[in-house]
Design an enzyme around this catalytic site. Structure first.
Site, PDB file in Angstrom:
ATOM      1  N   GLN A  61       4.080 -13.816  97.944  1.00 16.94           N
ATOM      2  CA  GLN A  61       4.380 -12.398  97.709  1.00 16.94           C
ATOM      3  C   GLN A  61       5.031 -12.214  96.337  1.00 16.94           C
ATOM      4  O   GLN A  61       5.975 -12.920  95.986  1.00 16.94           O
ATOM      5  CB  GLN A  61       5.303 -11.885  98.833  1.00 16.94           C
ATOM      6  CG  GLN A  61       5.615 -10.405  98.765  1.00 16.94           C
ATOM      7  CD  GLN A  61       4.377  -9.520  98.986  1.00 16.94           C
ATOM      8  OE1 GLN A  61       3.474  -9.868  99.742  1.00 16.94           O
ATOM      9  NE2 GLN A  61       4.343  -8.389  98.305  1.00 16.94           N
ATOM     10  N   LYS A 114       1.848  -7.455 106.909  1.00 16.35           N
ATOM     11  CA  LYS A 114       0.761  -8.433 106.827  1.00 16.35           C
ATOM     12  C   LYS A 114       0.775  -9.343 108.048  1.00 16.35           C
ATOM     13  O   LYS A 114      -0.273  -9.640 108.631  1.00 16.35           O
ATOM     14  CB  LYS A 114       0.906  -9.270 105.545  1.00 16.35           C
ATOM     15  CG  LYS A 114       0.550  -8.493 104.278  1.00 16.35           C
ATOM     16  CD  LYS A 114       0.959  -9.209 103.001  1.00 16.35           C
ATOM     17  CE  LYS A 114       0.662  -8.329 101.782  1.00 16.35           C
ATOM     18  NZ  LYS A 114       1.125  -8.876 100.507  1.00 16.35           N
ATOM     19  N   ASP A 121      -5.372 -14.199  97.689  1.00 18.43           N
ATOM     20  CA  ASP A 121      -5.025 -13.078  96.803  1.00 18.43           C
ATOM     21  C   ASP A 121      -5.980 -12.999  95.608  1.00 18.43           C
ATOM     22  O   ASP A 121      -6.000 -11.990  94.895  1.00 18.43           O
ATOM     23  CB  ASP A 121      -3.603 -13.264  96.256  1.00 18.43           C
ATOM     24  CG  ASP A 121      -2.594 -12.353  96.946  1.00 18.43           C
ATOM     25  OD1 ASP A 121      -2.988 -11.266  97.391  1.00 18.43           O
ATOM     26  OD2 ASP A 121      -1.414 -12.747  97.018  1.00 18.43           O
TER      27      ASP A 121
END
Ligand code: GUN
Length: 284
Positions: free
Chosen positions: A98, A54, A121
């Protein structure tokens, strides 16, 4: 018949290249460089690889990325402090925590602490609710990547029977919503579905997000179906495989996304898209 491959790697590159130009134009117009904060708790090796990929993609696309790698024994209160700090940091337009988090931390509490305006997200309950309403603001990255891949085939979604195997909050449920909003008839299957192979055989569009290696075999796929493989599993012999038995399903499906080089790169591309969107909202 041999399925056409849906090349997620190439599609993601096209999205990232276009996004790189958009980021440049945005920065020229506003003087603001879109910024992503990535929070990684502990040393889970798979998470470390995802985070590294990422970050690399952000760098290449001209986004700024700040990595907050904290030890696995970080307390929930400590993690919440960090998130509050990022929520108020004007240089941060997207926050990614994460997952999975260590077991002593309640993921729901942490995800709720992320400002919905920076929730790239799309996991905050506000954004989940907006998605369900059909008025999504931030769409979760893997599901929006899956939709782009289906759309890239040029086949229509409207009226098709879509079967989503897996009911996770991260993939299964949001993918089902997105397909429904595009007027597919959607069935969600899971471990307790009766005669799951028969349900899968009825699918014009089959999305496999179960987390079981090569679970979807050739006999579970309708001739000509679009099959999207969200899984990524490492076998004992070291091979990386999806939730779909590629060799068997290729012989029946019309379209198939490979693993690796399918959904994975698309997830990252959509994260970059969402980060630019976060920056656009911040300066609006
Ligand atoms: N872990 C596995 N998939 C994801 C994802 O899409 N976002 C985050 N934050 N963590 C993940």
């Amino acid at each position: 018949m041999s399925a056409h491959l849906i090349d997620g790697k190439q599609l993601a590159k096209e999205i990232r290249d276009r996004l790189g130009l958009d980021v440049k134009a945005f920065e020229t117009r506003t003087g603001v460089r879109p910024g992503l904060a990535v929070v990684l708790v502990g040393d889970d090796p798979a998470s470390a690889v995802y985070v590294r990929n990422k970050k690399k993609a952000c760098d290449t696309a001209g986004l700024s990325v700040v990595d907050h790698h904290v030890p696995s024994d970080t307390t929930q209160a400590g993690l919440l402090d960090l998130i509050h700090q990022l929520n108020t940091d004007a240089a941060v337009h997207g926050i990614l925590v994460q997952l999975p988090l260590p077991s002593h931390i309640d993921s729901r509490v942490v995800l709720q602490a992320v400002s919905p305006d920076k929730d790239v997200d799309g996991f905050h309950p506000y954004n989940v609710g907006r998605l369900v309403e059909g008025a999504a603001e931030f769409v979760p990255c893997t599901p929006s990547g899956v939709i782009r891949m289906i759309e890239s085939t040029g086949e229509t979604i409207q009226g098709k029977h879509a079967v989503v195997v897996g009911r996770s909050n991260i993939v299964g449920k949001p993918v089902a919503m997105l397909l429904m909003h595009r007027h597919a008839t959607v069935t969600i299957c899971h471990s307790r579905t009766t005669d799951l192979p028969a349900v899968c055989r009825g699918a014009d569009i089959l999305v496999a997000a179960i987390g079981k290696p090569q679970f979807i075999t050739g006999d579970m796929v309708k001739d000509g179906a679009i099959v999207i493989d969200v899984g990524i599993n490492r076998l004992d012999d070291g091979r990386l495989v999806g939730d779909v038995h590629g060799e068997q399903v290729r012989a029946r499906a019309g379209w198939l996304s490979p693993v690796p080089g399918g959904v994975g790169p698309m997830t990252i591309a959509m994260l970059l898209v969402n980060t630019l969107e976060g920056a656009r909202r911040a300066v609006a």
